[in-house]
Design an enzyme around this catalytic site. Structure first.
Site, PDB file in Angstrom:
ATOM      1  N   TRP A 169       0.825  -1.212   0.000  1.00  0.00           N
ATOM      2  CA  TRP A 169       0.000   0.000   0.000  1.00  0.00           C
ATOM      3  C   TRP A 169       0.854   1.255   0.000  1.00  0.00           C
ATOM      4  CZ3 TRP A 169      -4.322  -0.284  -2.178  1.00  0.00           C
ATOM      5  CH2 TRP A 169      -5.111  -1.437  -2.063  1.00  0.00           C
ATOM      6  N   ASP A 228      -1.858   7.157   5.829  1.00  0.00           N
ATOM      7  CA  ASP A 228      -2.921   6.291   5.329  1.00  0.00           C
ATOM      8  C   ASP A 228      -3.276   5.332   6.470  1.00  0.00           C
ATOM      9  OD1 ASP A 228      -4.534   4.391   4.184  1.00  0.00           O
ATOM     10  OD2 ASP A 228      -3.121   3.789   2.611  1.00  0.00           O
ATOM     11  N   LYS A 269     -13.039  -1.058   6.493  1.00  0.00           N
ATOM     12  CA  LYS A 269     -12.416  -2.019   7.421  1.00  0.00           C
ATOM     13  C   LYS A 269     -13.006  -1.832   8.828  1.00  0.00           C
ATOM     14  CE  LYS A 269      -8.950  -1.603   4.121  1.00  0.00           C
ATOM     15  NZ  LYS A 269      -9.085  -2.777   3.320  1.00  0.00           N
TER      16      LYS A 269
HETATM   17  C1  LIG Z   1      -3.780   0.478   3.720  1.00  0.00           C
HETATM   18  C2  LIG Z   1      -4.671   0.659   2.538  1.00  0.00           C
HETATM   19  N1  LIG Z   1      -4.552   1.772   1.786  1.00  0.00           N
HETATM   20  C3  LIG Z   1      -5.328   1.985   0.729  1.00  0.00           C
HETATM   21  C4  LIG Z   1      -6.278   1.066   0.338  1.00  0.00           C
HETATM   22  C5  LIG Z   1      -7.122   1.340  -0.884  1.00  0.00           C
HETATM   23  O1  LIG Z   1      -8.382   1.667  -0.468  1.00  0.00           O
HETATM   24  P1  LIG Z   1      -9.594   1.877  -1.498  1.00  0.00           P
HETATM   25  O2  LIG Z   1      -9.884   0.563  -2.087  1.00  0.00           O
HETATM   26  O3  LIG Z   1     -10.668   2.406  -0.587  1.00  0.00           O
HETATM   27  O4  LIG Z   1      -9.148   2.882  -2.500  1.00  0.00           O
HETATM   28  C6  LIG Z   1      -6.452  -0.096   1.073  1.00  0.00           C
HETATM   29  C7  LIG Z   1      -7.478  -1.077   0.661  1.00  0.00           C
HETATM   30  O5  LIG Z   1      -7.566  -2.183   1.062  1.00  0.00           O
HETATM   31  C8  LIG Z   1      -5.625  -0.306   2.204  1.00  0.00           C
HETATM   32  O6  LIG Z   1      -5.753  -1.421   2.929  1.00  0.00           O
END
Ligand SMILES: Cc1ncc(COP(=O)(O)O)c(C=O)c1O
Length: 360
Positions: free
Chosen positions: A102, A172, A196
């Site tokens: 991520w 994030d 989540k």
């Molecule tokens: C730590 C993290 N950042 C970003 C995201 C991306 O999120 P989204 O699918 O809401 O764009 C996720 C998705 O699982 C994540 O776990």
């Protein structure tokens, strides 16, 4: 009806009482004569729902008055771009900590806008630990410092808030916001997709300090401008009203359960017992350095990877679903967000022991 224990990484389990309340209010919310889904986002009823959600989130996190709270669309993935678009503020570089897939995605997106300086990385050990802060190379000329507090895929989590040498700290927190108490005042910007610990997919929370607003990179689309979103109460366009309402119900549930300290105590207990069961077995293993292990996402492998499919199938038959690891890494993964009851973790541990006894 039989509800399973859902260990998915997101979308993930919601508290059953939240779903029941939503069901009760599905056809008519209050005395409105309509479902929340049917309400105008500009009407009195929905404005009340939206305000209450924000007030409850502010209370849960003790968000200081000089921070805005936004309810946005586009997921955390859009925040990967919104952060540099709004926070570069004339600067040409930003610092990022690389701890997994991520943070690498956030870095790739930031590179569209600026020179990314990776101040620390655990790539050399396959992202199995959080880099200790001592060796970080933070450039004071950078616009901000970004990190990912919990790597949902890899299963590593920060146990500390990094020191940013005065740079706005950007995080994030998609997969651990509201899982523990947090000092918001340490941050310039926090963002998280709801799916989540907060609610259904389709709504993203951003919490940001006022002084960082108002200077976007040239060409920033209106929807991607935090200041414009803030001036319009996150209603520059039609917001995902039902998701906003459900997220508000989850905030209320967390408050009723005793708030973030209670969430943290429960999350510590759940994660500790699952890691203990994995460590005590010769059949299961978790590759993460113990101090960096995530309370939210517990990846694990079977001694014989050929048995993973059978493990999933038998787990499903036992009412335990969503245990497959992310498609990019394979293996198994149990996500233990706030809404996963301790009984679900106990059931998983019992199932794992039985699977090992019969197939190990
Ligand atoms: C730590 C993290 N950042 C970003 C995201 C991306 O999120 P989204 O699918 O809401 O764009 C996720 C998705 O699982 C994540 O776990």
């Amino acid at each position: 009806m039989s509800r399973v224990y859902n260990f998915s990484a997101g979308p993930s389990m919601l508290p059953e009482s939240v779903l029941q309340r939503a069901r009760e209010e599905l056809l008519e919310w209050g005395e409105s004569g309509m479902s929340v889904m049917e309400m105008s986002h500009r009407g009195k009823e929905f404005s009340g729902i939206a305000k209450k959600a924000e007030a409850d989130l502010r209370e849960l996190l003790s968000i200081p008055a000089d921070y805005k709270v936004l309810f946005l669309q586009g997921g955390a993935t859009s925040q990967f771009a919104m952060a540099p678009m709004n926070l570069l503020r004339g600067k040409k570089k930003a610092g990022y900590v690389a701890t997994g897939l991520w943070s690498e995605k956030a870095i790739a997106e930031a590179k569209l806008f600026c020179d990314v300086q990776v101040v620390a990385s655990s790539k050399q050990n396959h992202f199995t630990s959080i880099p200790v802060q001592a060796g970080w190379q933070i450039d004071r000329e950078a616009a901000y410092l970004h990190y990912t507090s919990n790597e949902t895929i890899g299963g590593v989590e920060f146990g500390f808030i990094p020191e940013s040498l005065g740079l706005p700290l950007v995080c994030d927190m998609s997969s651990n916001l509201l899982s523990r108490p947090l000092d918001v005042s340490r941050f310039g910007l926090i963002y998280a997709g709801a799916q989540k610990n907060m609610g259904p997919a389709g709504i993203t929370v951003a919490i940001l300090r006022d002084d960082l607003l108002g200077e976007t990179v040239p060409g920033t689309p209106t929807m991607y401008d935090y200041q414009k979103q803030a001036e319009n109460g996150s209603m520059l366009n039609t917001p995902p009203t039902y998701n906003w309402y459900l997220t508000g119900l989850v905030f209320e549930w967390i408050k009723n359960e005793g708030g973030l300290a209670a969430m943290e105590a429960r999350n510590i207990r759940k994660a500790a017992k699952l890691y203990a069961a994995i460590d005590a077995s010769r059949f299961y293993s978790n590759p993460i350095e113990p101090a960096s292990r995530s309370r939210m996402n517990v990846p694990f492998r079977l001694a014989d990877s050929a048995m993973e499919k059978l493990f999933s199938t038998e787990a499903k038959a036992a009412g335990l679903v969503g245990l497959e690891g992310h498609r990019s890494v394979g293996g198994m993964r149990a996500s233990l967000y706030n809404a996963m009851p301790e009984a679900g973790v106990d059931a998983l541990i019992t199932f794992m022991a039985e699977f090992e006894r019969t197939h190990g």
